[in-house]
Design a protein around this motif. Structure first.
Motif, short mmCIF file in Angstrom:
data_model
loop_
_atom_site.label_atom_id
_atom_site.label_comp_id
_atom_site.label_asym_id
_atom_site.label_seq_id
_atom_site.Cartn_x
_atom_site.Cartn_y
_atom_site.Cartn_z
N LEU A 1 -0.85 53.16 12.69
CA LEU A 1 0.29 52.40 12.21
C LEU A 1 0.60 52.85 10.78
CD1 LEU A 1 2.34 50.02 12.15
CD2 LEU A 1 0.42 48.56 11.43
N LEU A 2 1.84 53.27 10.54
CA LEU A 2 2.28 53.68 9.21
C LEU A 2 3.20 52.61 8.64
CD1 LEU A 2 3.18 57.41 9.96
CD2 LEU A 2 0.99 56.49 9.15
N VAL A 3 2.84 52.08 7.48
CA VAL A 3 3.66 51.06 6.81
C VAL A 3 4.02 51.58 5.42
CG1 VAL A 3 3.73 48.70 5.92
CG2 VAL A 3 2.51 49.19 8.06
N ALA A 4 5.27 51.45 5.05
CA ALA A 4 5.69 51.74 3.68
C ALA A 4 6.42 50.53 3.13
CB ALA A 4 6.62 52.96 3.64
N THR A 5 6.18 50.23 1.87
CA THR A 5 6.81 49.08 1.23
C THR A 5 6.98 49.35 -0.25
OG1 THR A 5 6.63 46.71 0.73
CG2 THR A 5 4.58 47.93 0.93
N VAL A 6 8.03 48.82 -0.82
CA VAL A 6 8.17 48.86 -2.27
C VAL A 6 6.99 48.12 -2.89
CG1 VAL A 6 9.60 46.77 -2.34
CG2 VAL A 6 9.72 48.41 -4.21
N HIS B 1 -0.14 49.55 -10.36
CA HIS B 1 1.00 49.55 -11.28
C HIS B 1 1.49 50.97 -11.54
CE1 HIS B 1 0.17 45.30 -12.13
NE2 HIS B 1 -1.11 45.65 -12.23
N GLU B 2 1.00 51.94 -10.79
CA GLU B 2 1.29 53.34 -11.06
C GLU B 2 2.40 53.92 -10.19
OE1 GLU B 2 -2.26 55.70 -10.95
OE2 GLU B 2 -3.48 54.04 -11.69
N TYR B 3 2.67 53.28 -9.04
CA TYR B 3 3.61 53.86 -8.08
C TYR B 3 4.69 52.85 -7.68
CZ TYR B 3 0.23 57.64 -7.55
OH TYR B 3 -0.62 58.70 -7.78
N LYS B 4 5.86 53.37 -7.32
CA LYS B 4 6.96 52.53 -6.86
C LYS B 4 6.83 52.19 -5.38
CE LYS B 4 10.09 54.84 -10.12
NZ LYS B 4 11.34 55.65 -10.28
N VAL B 5 6.22 53.09 -4.62
CA VAL B 5 6.14 52.94 -3.16
C VAL B 5 4.68 52.96 -2.73
CG1 VAL B 5 6.75 53.96 -0.92
CG2 VAL B 5 8.38 54.05 -2.83
N ILE B 6 4.34 52.06 -1.83
CA ILE B 6 3.00 51.98 -1.26
C ILE B 6 3.05 52.34 0.22
CG2 ILE B 6 1.02 50.48 -0.79
CD1 ILE B 6 1.53 51.10 -3.78
N TYR B 7 2.16 53.22 0.63
CA TYR B 7 1.98 53.57 2.03
C TYR B 7 0.63 53.06 2.52
CZ TYR B 7 5.71 57.17 1.97
OH TYR B 7 6.91 57.85 1.90
N THR B 8 0.62 52.65 3.78
CA THR B 8 -0.64 52.34 4.45
C THR B 8 -0.73 53.17 5.74
OG1 THR B 8 -0.70 50.08 3.62
CG2 THR B 8 -2.02 50.57 5.55
N MET C 1 -4.92 53.30 1.77
CA MET C 1 -3.77 53.01 0.94
C MET C 1 -3.39 54.23 0.09
SD MET C 1 -3.64 49.93 2.04
CE MET C 1 -2.34 49.15 1.09
N TYR C 2 -2.08 54.44 -0.04
CA TYR C 2 -1.55 55.57 -0.79
C TYR C 2 -0.37 55.13 -1.64
CZ TYR C 2 -4.26 58.29 2.60
OH TYR C 2 -5.28 58.79 3.38
N GLY C 3 -0.13 55.87 -2.71
CA GLY C 3 1.02 55.59 -3.56
C GLY C 3 1.91 56.80 -3.72
N SER D 1 -3.99 58.99 -2.84
CA SER D 1 -4.88 57.91 -2.43
C SER D 1 -5.08 56.93 -3.58
CB SER D 1 -6.22 58.50 -2.00
OG SER D 1 -7.12 57.48 -1.62
N ILE D 2 -5.06 55.63 -3.28
CA ILE D 2 -5.24 54.60 -4.30
C ILE D 2 -6.27 53.57 -3.83
CG2 ILE D 2 -2.93 54.87 -5.26
CD1 ILE D 2 -2.07 52.40 -3.67
#
Length: 256
Positions: free
Chosen positions: A131-136, A245-252, A171-173, A237-238
């Motif tokens: 499952l790929l999720v992206a969110t602000v 607080h380093e990225y605008k977009v978060i991926y899972t 988790m990724y940024g 990777s985060i």
């Protein structure tokens, strides 16, 4: 019929900034890395601008959205090339273990019961599915919530939610918050102030004038994104345990 999300969704013909376009391309370039020869479902696909790109890699692509107007927009682009249907993310109309990859981009914050969607995702995914999720990122200092949103998740909150439904999340940024120059710093300061004063327009169309003022010439969005329209760098990777607080977009990337 419920909320119509057309006004808060990028649709063909919208005027967008280079960064908006880059974010859209980035999402689907990232997903393509998981989609080679796979059966892929994108929930909340909007107007489907990334479906054709994924179809170049995947064995099968299915797209669906809650808003009928957005489904119709996607059908205007793709005709009969792939299944496109109206659906509710809380209860998906597919047989168990139908897909290898399930995508939910920039939509988890609209769900009234995200845990129901995650249960459905687990049901639909096959062994070794993802499952790929992206969110602000809600912890970005310039974060501006959508008027139709129900809840935004921090990195740790999203991590806990996914684990509670049996997923193994990574988790990724992407898109660093660090300004690249003086102009970027000024724009960031103005945007932060505008968000704090609730001056940001609520619709995509309403935001276009402000974008023209700050970013200059905008780009008309096409029905499909294409290879090479933007540069691509993989997300970093985060930590899953602390707010980011380093990225605008978060991926899972959540595995079953």
């Amino acid at each position: 019929m419920g909320i119509d999300y057309t006004t808060v969704t990028e649709v063909p013909g919208n005027q967008v900034t280079q960064e908006q376009l880059a974010r859209m391309f980035h999402r689907y370039r990232f997903a393509a890395g998981f989609s080679q020869g796979k059966d892929v479902l994108e929930v909340a696909c909007g107007a489907g601008v990334g479906l054709g790109y994924l179809a170049q890699k995947a064995a099968k692509v299915v797209g669906g959205d809650y808003t009928e107007n957005l489904v119709k927009e996607a059908k205007r682009t793709y005709k009969e090339k792939m299944p496109l249907l109206r659906l509710d993310a809380h209860s998906l109309p597919f047989q168990t273990q139908s897909f290898d990859v399930l995508i939910l981009y920039e939509a988890i914050y609209y769900l009234v019961r995200p845990e129901d969607f995650l249960k459905e995702a687990r049901r639909l995914l096959r062994k070794d599915g993802v499952l790929l999720v992206a969110t602000v990122n809600k912890d970005w200092s310039e974060f501006n919530p959508s008027p139709f949103s129900t809840r935004y998740f921090s990195v740790p909150e999203l991590n806990v939610l996914l684990k509670s439904e049996g997923f193994k999340p990574e988790m990724y940024g992407a898109f660093s918050v660090l300004p690249k120059g003086v102009k970027d710093k000024i724009i960031a300061m103005v945007r932060k102030a505008a968000v704090g004063l609730h001056l940001i327009p609520k619709t995509m169309k309403g935001k276009e004038l402000l974008k023209k003022i700050f970013y200059g010439k905008l780009i008309p969005l096409k029905g499909e994104i294409e290879e090479g329209i933007c540069e691509y760098a993989p997300p970093g990777s985060i930590s899953a345990d602390t707010p980011n607080h380093e990225y605008k977009v978060i991926y899972t990337v959540a595995r079953v």
